[in-house]
Design a protein around this motif. Structure first.
Motif, PDB file in Angstrom:
ATOM      1  N   LEU A   1       0.824  -1.214   0.000  1.00  0.00           N
ATOM      2  CA  LEU A   1       0.000   0.000   0.000  1.00  0.00           C
ATOM      3  C   LEU A   1       0.856   1.260   0.000  1.00  0.00           C
ATOM      4  O   LEU A   1       0.523   2.247  -0.669  1.00  0.00           O
ATOM      5  CB  LEU A   1      -0.937  -0.011   1.202  1.00  0.00           C
ATOM      6  CG  LEU A   1      -2.073  -1.035   1.155  1.00  0.00           C
ATOM      7  CD1 LEU A   1      -2.836  -1.044   2.475  1.00  0.00           C
ATOM      8  CD2 LEU A   1      -3.002  -0.740  -0.003  1.00  0.00           C
ATOM      9  N   LYS A   2       1.963   1.256   0.745  1.00  0.00           N
ATOM     10  CA  LYS A   2       2.852   2.432   0.746  1.00  0.00           C
ATOM     11  C   LYS A   2       3.474   2.645  -0.620  1.00  0.00           C
ATOM     12  O   LYS A   2       3.595   3.777  -1.093  1.00  0.00           O
ATOM     13  CB  LYS A   2       3.947   2.256   1.798  1.00  0.00           C
ATOM     14  CG  LYS A   2       3.480   2.503   3.206  1.00  0.00           C
ATOM     15  CD  LYS A   2       4.627   2.386   4.196  1.00  0.00           C
ATOM     16  CE  LYS A   2       4.149   2.639   5.613  1.00  0.00           C
ATOM     17  NZ  LYS A   2       5.250   2.515   6.587  1.00  0.00           N
ATOM     18  N   GLU A   3       3.894   1.539  -1.272  1.00  0.00           N
ATOM     19  CA  GLU A   3       4.462   1.665  -2.612  1.00  0.00           C
ATOM     20  C   GLU A   3       3.415   2.200  -3.590  1.00  0.00           C
ATOM     21  O   GLU A   3       3.724   3.026  -4.458  1.00  0.00           O
ATOM     22  CB  GLU A   3       4.994   0.316  -3.092  1.00  0.00           C
ATOM     23  CG  GLU A   3       6.244  -0.127  -2.374  1.00  0.00           C
ATOM     24  CD  GLU A   3       6.678  -1.527  -2.756  1.00  0.00           C
ATOM     25  OE1 GLU A   3       5.950  -2.208  -3.541  1.00  0.00           O
ATOM     26  OE2 GLU A   3       7.720  -1.973  -2.258  1.00  0.00           O
ATOM     27  N   GLY A   4       2.182   1.754  -3.459  1.00  0.00           N
ATOM     28  CA  GLY A   4       1.105   2.249  -4.325  1.00  0.00           C
ATOM     29  C   GLY A   4       0.842   3.713  -4.090  1.00  0.00           C
ATOM     30  O   GLY A   4       0.606   4.476  -5.041  1.00  0.00           O
ATOM     31  N   ARG A   5       0.882   4.142  -2.816  1.00  0.00           N
ATOM     32  CA  ARG A   5       0.660   5.551  -2.510  1.00  0.00           C
ATOM     33  C   ARG A   5       1.778   6.407  -3.085  1.00  0.00           C
ATOM     34  O   ARG A   5       1.547   7.498  -3.627  1.00  0.00           O
ATOM     35  CB  ARG A   5       0.585   5.755  -1.002  1.00  0.00           C
ATOM     36  CG  ARG A   5       0.248   7.203  -0.651  1.00  0.00           C
ATOM     37  CD  ARG A   5       0.310   7.503   0.829  1.00  0.00           C
ATOM     38  NE  ARG A   5      -0.517   6.600   1.587  1.00  0.00           N
ATOM     39  CZ  ARG A   5      -0.437   6.473   2.927  1.00  0.00           C
ATOM     40  NH1 ARG A   5       0.444   7.182   3.596  1.00  0.00           N
ATOM     41  NH2 ARG A   5      -1.221   5.644   3.558  1.00  0.00           N
ATOM     42  N   GLU A   6       3.039   5.934  -2.994  1.00  0.00           N
ATOM     43  CA  GLU A   6       4.174   6.675  -3.543  1.00  0.00           C
ATOM     44  C   GLU A   6       4.060   6.811  -5.056  1.00  0.00           C
ATOM     45  O   GLU A   6       4.369   7.874  -5.623  1.00  0.00           O
ATOM     46  CB  GLU A   6       5.490   5.995  -3.155  1.00  0.00           C
ATOM     47  CG  GLU A   6       5.822   6.106  -1.702  1.00  0.00           C
ATOM     48  CD  GLU A   6       7.043   5.276  -1.309  1.00  0.00           C
ATOM     49  OE1 GLU A   6       7.632   4.615  -2.202  1.00  0.00           O
ATOM     50  OE2 GLU A   6       7.402   5.305  -0.123  1.00  0.00           O
ATOM     51  N   LYS A   7       3.616   5.771  -5.709  1.00  0.00           N
ATOM     52  CA  LYS A   7       3.447   5.829  -7.171  1.00  0.00           C
ATOM     53  C   LYS A   7       2.359   6.824  -7.548  1.00  0.00           C
ATOM     54  O   LYS A   7       2.472   7.547  -8.537  1.00  0.00           O
ATOM     55  CB  LYS A   7       3.108   4.468  -7.739  1.00  0.00           C
ATOM     56  CG  LYS A   7       4.294   3.526  -7.739  1.00  0.00           C
ATOM     57  CD  LYS A   7       3.924   2.173  -8.327  1.00  0.00           C
ATOM     58  CE  LYS A   7       5.088   1.223  -8.301  1.00  0.00           C
ATOM     59  NZ  LYS A   7       4.753  -0.103  -8.849  1.00  0.00           N
ATOM     60  N   LEU A   8       1.273   6.868  -6.731  1.00  0.00           N
ATOM     61  CA  LEU A   8       0.208   7.834  -7.035  1.00  0.00           C
ATOM     62  C   LEU A   8       0.665   9.249  -6.797  1.00  0.00           C
ATOM     63  O   LEU A   8       0.251  10.169  -7.520  1.00  0.00           O
ATOM     64  CB  LEU A   8      -1.011   7.531  -6.152  1.00  0.00           C
ATOM     65  CG  LEU A   8      -1.843   6.325  -6.571  1.00  0.00           C
ATOM     66  CD1 LEU A   8      -2.958   6.081  -5.545  1.00  0.00           C
ATOM     67  CD2 LEU A   8      -2.455   6.535  -7.958  1.00  0.00           C
ATOM     68  N   GLN A   9       1.516   9.482  -5.835  1.00  0.00           N
ATOM     69  CA  GLN A   9       2.000  10.833  -5.565  1.00  0.00           C
ATOM     70  C   GLN A   9       2.956  11.306  -6.650  1.00  0.00           C
ATOM     71  O   GLN A   9       3.077  12.507  -6.897  1.00  0.00           O
ATOM     72  CB  GLN A   9       2.695  10.880  -4.197  1.00  0.00           C
ATOM     73  CG  GLN A   9       1.734  10.796  -3.038  1.00  0.00           C
ATOM     74  CD  GLN A   9       2.443  10.780  -1.698  1.00  0.00           C
ATOM     75  OE1 GLN A   9       3.650  10.729  -1.628  1.00  0.00           O
ATOM     76  NE2 GLN A   9       1.673  10.831  -0.623  1.00  0.00           N
ATOM     77  N   GLU A  10       3.640  10.377  -7.298  1.00  0.00           N
ATOM     78  CA  GLU A  10       4.563  10.757  -8.374  1.00  0.00           C
ATOM     79  C   GLU A  10       3.811  11.293  -9.595  1.00  0.00           C
ATOM     80  O   GLU A  10       4.300  12.130 -10.329  1.00  0.00           O
ATOM     81  CB  GLU A  10       5.425   9.566  -8.794  1.00  0.00           C
ATOM     82  CG  GLU A  10       6.463   9.192  -7.767  1.00  0.00           C
ATOM     83  CD  GLU A  10       7.240   7.943  -8.175  1.00  0.00           C
ATOM     84  OE1 GLU A  10       7.016   7.407  -9.294  1.00  0.00           O
ATOM     85  OE2 GLU A  10       8.062   7.498  -7.362  1.00  0.00           O
ATOM     86  N   TYR A  11       2.595  10.812  -9.833  1.00  0.00           N
ATOM     87  CA  TYR A  11       1.829  11.278 -10.996  1.00  0.00           C
ATOM     88  C   TYR A  11       1.254  12.569 -10.708  1.00  0.00           C
ATOM     89  O   TYR A  11       0.815  13.422 -10.604  1.00  0.00           O
ATOM     90  CB  TYR A  11       0.728  10.273 -11.370  1.00  0.00           C
ATOM     91  CG  TYR A  11       1.295   8.996 -11.969  1.00  0.00           C
ATOM     92  CD1 TYR A  11       2.055   9.028 -13.112  1.00  0.00           C
ATOM     93  CD2 TYR A  11       1.064   7.757 -11.373  1.00  0.00           C
ATOM     94  CE1 TYR A  11       2.564   7.863 -13.673  1.00  0.00           C
ATOM     95  CE2 TYR A  11       1.561   6.609 -11.925  1.00  0.00           C
ATOM     96  CZ  TYR A  11       2.296   6.651 -13.062  1.00  0.00           C
ATOM     97  OH  TYR A  11       2.794   5.516 -13.604  1.00  0.00           O
TER      98      TYR A  11
END
Length: 82
Positions: free
Chosen positions: A72-82
């Motif tokens: 979930l943290k990795e998914g959140r980081e990927k969403l913040q990059e976009y």
């Protein structure tokens, strides 16, 4: 566990043979003590195994939850990059 059960079974066979051939002279005094101690050891061993199993289940659940949090943290980081 298998060793304890086989010891208990072997003592049972010896006690049976003693009662047939010697009229119970050998195992009469000692038989009840051996069976009591071995059954007590089996009981203790079984309860400790049950406790260990529940502890291992808790550790496995914690590991799975940690992996889910990491995903979930990795998914959140990927969403913040976009």
């Amino acid at each position: 566990m298998f060793i304890w059960c086989s010891i208990l079974f072997g003592l049972g066979i010896l006690a049976f043979l003693d009662s047939i051939f010697n009229m119970g002279d050998i195992f009469r005094q000692v038989n009840s003590v051996f069976f009591m101690l071995i059954s007590l050891a089996l009981l203790i061993r079984t309860t400790t195994k049950m406790k260990t199993k529940s502890k291992e289940n808790y550790e496995h659940r914690v590991y799975n939850l940690e992996q889910q949090v990491k995903i979930l943290k990795e998914g959140r980081e990927k969403l913040q990059e976009y």
